[in-house]
Design a protein around this motif. Structure first.
Motif, PDB file in Angstrom:
ATOM      1  N   GLN A 169      12.819   0.224  -2.912  1.00 27.71           N
ATOM      2  CA  GLN A 169      11.483  -0.179  -3.343  1.00 27.71           C
ATOM      3  C   GLN A 169      10.553  -0.366  -2.153  1.00 27.71           C
ATOM      4  O   GLN A 169       9.391   0.037  -2.193  1.00 27.71           O
ATOM      5  N   GLN A 170      11.067  -0.975  -1.092  1.00 30.07           N
ATOM      6  CA  GLN A 170      10.275  -1.179   0.121  1.00 30.07           C
ATOM      7  C   GLN A 170       9.871   0.157   0.713  1.00 30.07           C
ATOM      8  O   GLN A 170       8.728   0.348   1.127  1.00 30.07           O
ATOM      9  N   GLU A 171      10.799   1.099   0.753  1.00 25.27           N
ATOM     10  CA  GLU A 171      10.508   2.426   1.295  1.00 25.27           C
ATOM     11  C   GLU A 171       9.455   3.144   0.458  1.00 25.27           C
ATOM     12  O   GLU A 171       8.526   3.745   0.998  1.00 25.27           O
ATOM     13  N   GLN A 172       9.567   3.045  -0.857  1.00 25.87           N
ATOM     14  CA  GLN A 172       8.577   3.658  -1.739  1.00 25.87           C
ATOM     15  C   GLN A 172       7.200   3.030  -1.542  1.00 25.87           C
ATOM     16  O   GLN A 172       6.190   3.731  -1.507  1.00 25.87           O
ATOM     17  N   GLN A 173       7.165   1.715  -1.393  1.00 30.87           N
ATOM     18  CA  GLN A 173       5.903   1.024  -1.179  1.00 30.87           C
ATOM     19  C   GLN A 173       5.273   1.460   0.141  1.00 30.87           C
ATOM     20  O   GLN A 173       4.067   1.706   0.200  1.00 30.87           O
ATOM     21  N   GLU A 174       6.076   1.569   1.179  1.00 33.62           N
ATOM     22  CA  GLU A 174       5.557   2.004   2.481  1.00 33.62           C
ATOM     23  C   GLU A 174       5.036   3.433   2.418  1.00 33.62           C
ATOM     24  O   GLU A 174       3.994   3.753   3.007  1.00 33.62           O
ATOM     25  N   GLN A 175       5.746   4.310   1.701  1.00 37.03           N
ATOM     26  CA  GLN A 175       5.282   5.688   1.544  1.00 37.03           C
ATOM     27  C   GLN A 175       3.963   5.741   0.783  1.00 37.03           C
ATOM     28  O   GLN A 175       3.060   6.496   1.143  1.00 37.03           O
ATOM     29  N   GLN A 176       3.854   4.918  -0.256  1.00 39.81           N
ATOM     30  CA  GLN A 176       2.626   4.878  -1.041  1.00 39.81           C
ATOM     31  C   GLN A 176       1.462   4.370  -0.193  1.00 39.81           C
ATOM     32  O   GLN A 176       0.366   4.927  -0.235  1.00 39.81           O
ATOM     33  N   GLU A 177       1.705   3.332   0.603  1.00 39.39           N
ATOM     34  CA  GLU A 177       0.654   2.812   1.477  1.00 39.39           C
ATOM     35  C   GLU A 177       0.235   3.847   2.505  1.00 39.39           C
ATOM     36  O   GLU A 177      -0.959   3.981   2.804  1.00 39.39           O
ATOM     37  N   GLN A 178       1.178   4.607   3.023  1.00 40.71           N
ATOM     38  CA  GLN A 178       0.852   5.650   3.993  1.00 40.71           C
ATOM     39  C   GLN A 178       0.032   6.757   3.344  1.00 40.71           C
ATOM     40  O   GLN A 178      -0.927   7.255   3.928  1.00 40.71           O
ATOM     41  N   GLN A 179       0.387   7.122   2.119  1.00 41.79           N
ATOM     42  CA  GLN A 179      -0.372   8.129   1.392  1.00 41.79           C
ATOM     43  C   GLN A 179      -1.798   7.670   1.140  1.00 41.79           C
ATOM     44  O   GLN A 179      -2.756   8.437   1.255  1.00 41.79           O
ATOM     45  N   GLU A 180      -1.972   6.393   0.807  1.00 47.69           N
ATOM     46  CA  GLU A 180      -3.305   5.853   0.581  1.00 47.69           C
ATOM     47  C   GLU A 180      -4.118   5.862   1.865  1.00 47.69           C
ATOM     48  O   GLU A 180      -5.317   6.140   1.843  1.00 47.69           O
ATOM     49  N   LYS A 181      -3.490   5.597   3.001  1.00 41.88           N
ATOM     50  CA  LYS A 181      -4.179   5.649   4.284  1.00 41.88           C
ATOM     51  C   LYS A 181      -4.595   7.082   4.621  1.00 41.88           C
ATOM     52  O   LYS A 181      -5.673   7.304   5.174  1.00 41.88           O
TER      53      LYS A 181
END
Length: 109
Positions: A94-106
């Motif tokens: 879940q943490q990895e998915q959240q980090e990937q999502q945040e990176q995509q948003e950036k």
């Protein structure tokens, strides 16, 4: 540290540079002041046990100098460790998915 390598509760150890032995009474403990910090173990001084907050210590596996006695292990603990490993794996995913999502948003911005 891998969950299946965690020492069982009841294990008596001495920390590096420690003077008193400790008995492990909890595993995978969060710091009460900063819940982002997780420790492998919670222990109390041995043989006195829990005589107040000042007798409780949080520490990691690499902090252990010597194991004097290994705590009790049975099928119930083995099941618990398997469940704990699954929970931790799910949290990491879940943490990895959240980090990937945040990176995509950036990247979009």
């Amino acid at each position: 540290m891998e969950v299946n390598r965690l020492l069982p509760i009841g294990t008596v150890i001495r920390l590096k540079e420690g003077k008193k032995r400790l008995m492990i009474f909890g595993i995978k403990q969060l710091d009460g002041e900063d819940e982002k910090i997780e420790y492998d173990y919670a222990g109390v001084i041995y043989p006195e046990g829990n005589i107040g907050l000042k007798s409780q210590f949080l520490f990691n596996h690499e902090d252990i100098e010597q194991v004097y006695f290994r705590g009790y292990v049975d099928i119930e603990r083995q099941r618990f460790i398997k469940k704990l490993a699954m929970v931790i794996k799910n949290q990491e995913e879940q943490q990895e998915q959240q980090e990937q999502q945040e990176q995509q948003e950036k990247d979009v911005v």
